[in-house]
Design a protein around this motif. Structure first.
Motif, PDB file in Angstrom:
ATOM      1  N   GLN A  81      44.268  17.455  59.562  1.00 42.77           N
ATOM      2  CA  GLN A  81      44.381  18.130  58.264  1.00 42.77           C
ATOM      3  C   GLN A  81      45.589  19.048  58.142  1.00 42.77           C
ATOM      4  OE1 GLN A  81      40.157  19.534  58.462  1.00 42.77           O
ATOM      5  NE2 GLN A  81      40.138  18.789  56.349  1.00 42.77           N
ATOM      6  N   LYS A  82      46.402  19.168  59.194  1.00 45.16           N
ATOM      7  CA  LYS A  82      47.537  20.091  59.149  1.00 45.16           C
ATOM      8  C   LYS A  82      48.675  19.553  60.021  1.00 45.16           C
ATOM      9  CE  LYS A  82      48.540  24.940  59.016  1.00 45.16           C
ATOM     10  NZ  LYS A  82      49.535  24.703  57.986  1.00 45.16           N
ATOM     11  N   THR A  83      49.875  19.515  59.454  1.00 49.82           N
ATOM     12  CA  THR A  83      51.018  18.994  60.209  1.00 49.82           C
ATOM     13  C   THR A  83      51.609  20.024  61.165  1.00 49.82           C
ATOM     14  OG1 THR A  83      52.675  19.664  58.568  1.00 49.82           O
ATOM     15  CG2 THR A  83      51.672  17.456  58.303  1.00 49.82           C
ATOM     16  N   ASN A  84      51.438  21.303  60.876  1.00 48.69           N
ATOM     17  CA  ASN A  84      52.067  22.400  61.638  1.00 48.69           C
ATOM     18  C   ASN A  84      53.588  22.367  61.540  1.00 48.69           C
ATOM     19  OD1 ASN A  84      49.649  23.584  62.424  1.00 48.69           O
ATOM     20  ND2 ASN A  84      49.478  22.275  64.213  1.00 48.69           N
ATOM     21  N   LEU A  85      54.116  21.810  60.462  1.00 52.57           N
ATOM     22  CA  LEU A  85      55.550  21.767  60.215  1.00 52.57           C
ATOM     23  C   LEU A  85      55.944  22.896  59.261  1.00 52.57           C
ATOM     24  CD1 LEU A  85      55.797  17.908  59.827  1.00 52.57           C
ATOM     25  CD2 LEU A  85      56.825  19.257  61.667  1.00 52.57           C
ATOM     26  N   PRO A  86      57.165  23.423  59.401  1.00 53.71           N
ATOM     27  CA  PRO A  86      57.587  24.560  58.568  1.00 53.71           C
ATOM     28  C   PRO A  86      57.796  24.180  57.103  1.00 53.71           C
ATOM     29  CG  PRO A  86      59.379  23.844  59.998  1.00 53.71           C
ATOM     30  CD  PRO A  86      58.171  23.050  60.394  1.00 53.71           C
ATOM     31  N   LYS A  87      57.450  25.086  56.220  1.00 48.50           N
ATOM     32  CA  LYS A  87      57.569  24.866  54.774  1.00 48.50           C
ATOM     33  C   LYS A  87      59.028  24.871  54.322  1.00 48.50           C
ATOM     34  CE  LYS A  87      53.043  26.808  53.515  1.00 48.50           C
ATOM     35  NZ  LYS A  87      52.421  25.813  54.296  1.00 48.50           N
ATOM     36  N   ASP A  88      59.294  24.113  53.249  1.00 50.26           N
ATOM     37  CA  ASP A  88      60.586  24.082  52.565  1.00 50.26           C
ATOM     38  C   ASP A  88      61.754  23.852  53.539  1.00 50.26           C
ATOM     39  OD1 ASP A  88      62.139  24.153  50.235  1.00 50.26           O
ATOM     40  OD2 ASP A  88      62.622  26.267  50.537  1.00 50.26           O
ATOM     41  N   THR A  89      61.600  22.889  54.434  1.00 53.22           N
ATOM     42  CA  THR A  89      62.564  22.675  55.513  1.00 53.22           C
ATOM     43  C   THR A  89      63.220  21.301  55.484  1.00 53.22           C
ATOM     44  OG1 THR A  89      61.310  24.175  56.926  1.00 53.22           O
ATOM     45  CG2 THR A  89      62.763  22.621  58.052  1.00 53.22           C
ATOM     46  N   PHE A  90      62.537  20.292  54.989  1.00 55.61           N
ATOM     47  CA  PHE A  90      62.942  18.913  55.264  1.00 55.61           C
ATOM     48  C   PHE A  90      63.625  18.219  54.088  1.00 55.61           C
ATOM     49  CE2 PHE A  90      59.506  20.061  58.090  1.00 55.61           C
ATOM     50  CZ  PHE A  90      60.138  19.840  59.303  1.00 55.61           C
TER      51      PHE A  90
END
Length: 178
Positions: A81-90
């Motif tokens: 349920q969660k990627t653990n990737l940083p927001k507004d980054t990609f």
């Protein structure tokens, strides 16, 4: 892999997340075709998605192509349920032959909308059901029809930009945030 590379339109300086990527075999192979890429290789399986496995995969590809790969790679372990990737980054988020396996597709799509830059693209390469009830040969899970996939993304903040057909049953869908 060349057809995928062309469809993804990767360019030097891109920061890319690949969700459901295991140890990054496809991603590091793609980075061998374009220097200067940064990949966040994400998966829920900590045994395949870790710095050691990613380094092993990079060394494998470097042996295959006979030169060093100029890219940056980070292993990120998430949950269903969660990627653990940083927001507004990609600049781009890739999902390669994995979206049909996600347990919480809508939850992950909402998160992808948050981790993409405003001009970012979501790129899903997926085997498509050619008949109702078709399952993926490898995992046995149901496949999406093209219409089902597009409608699901449309209902979850993404508009279809293009479709690249690799094979009749295998397509690359490029979406933008609405």
């Amino acid at each position: 892999m060349k057809k995928s590379f062309d469809a993804y339109q990767l360019k030097a300086g891109d920061v890319i997340a690949s969700i459901g990527a295991a140890s990054g075999v496809w991603e590091i192979g793609l980075a061998g075709m374009q220097s200067g890429l940064t990949f966040y290789i994400q998966d829920i399986d900590e045994y395949s998605c870790n710095e050691e496995e990613v380094a092993y995969t990079k060394a494998y590809w470097e042996r295959q192509i006979g030169r060093k790969i100029n890219g940056t790679f980070y292993a990120v372990v998430g949950t269903p349920q969660k990627t653990n990737l940083p927001k507004d980054t990609f600049d781009k988020v890739l999902i390669i032959n994995a979206f049909h396996e996600f347990q919480y597709q809508e939850v992950i799509l909402l998160e992808i909308a948050q981790i993409l830059k405003s001009t970012g693209k979501l790129i899903i390469e997926e085997e498509i059901a050619l008949e109702q009830g078709q399952v993926h040969e490898g995992c046995g899970l149901p496949l999406f029809s093209e219409t089902q996939l597009i409608n699901l993304l449309d209902a979850n903040q993404f508009a279809l930009k293009t479709i690249v057909e690799k094979e009749r049953y295998l397509k690359v869908f490029v979406f933008e945030k609405k």
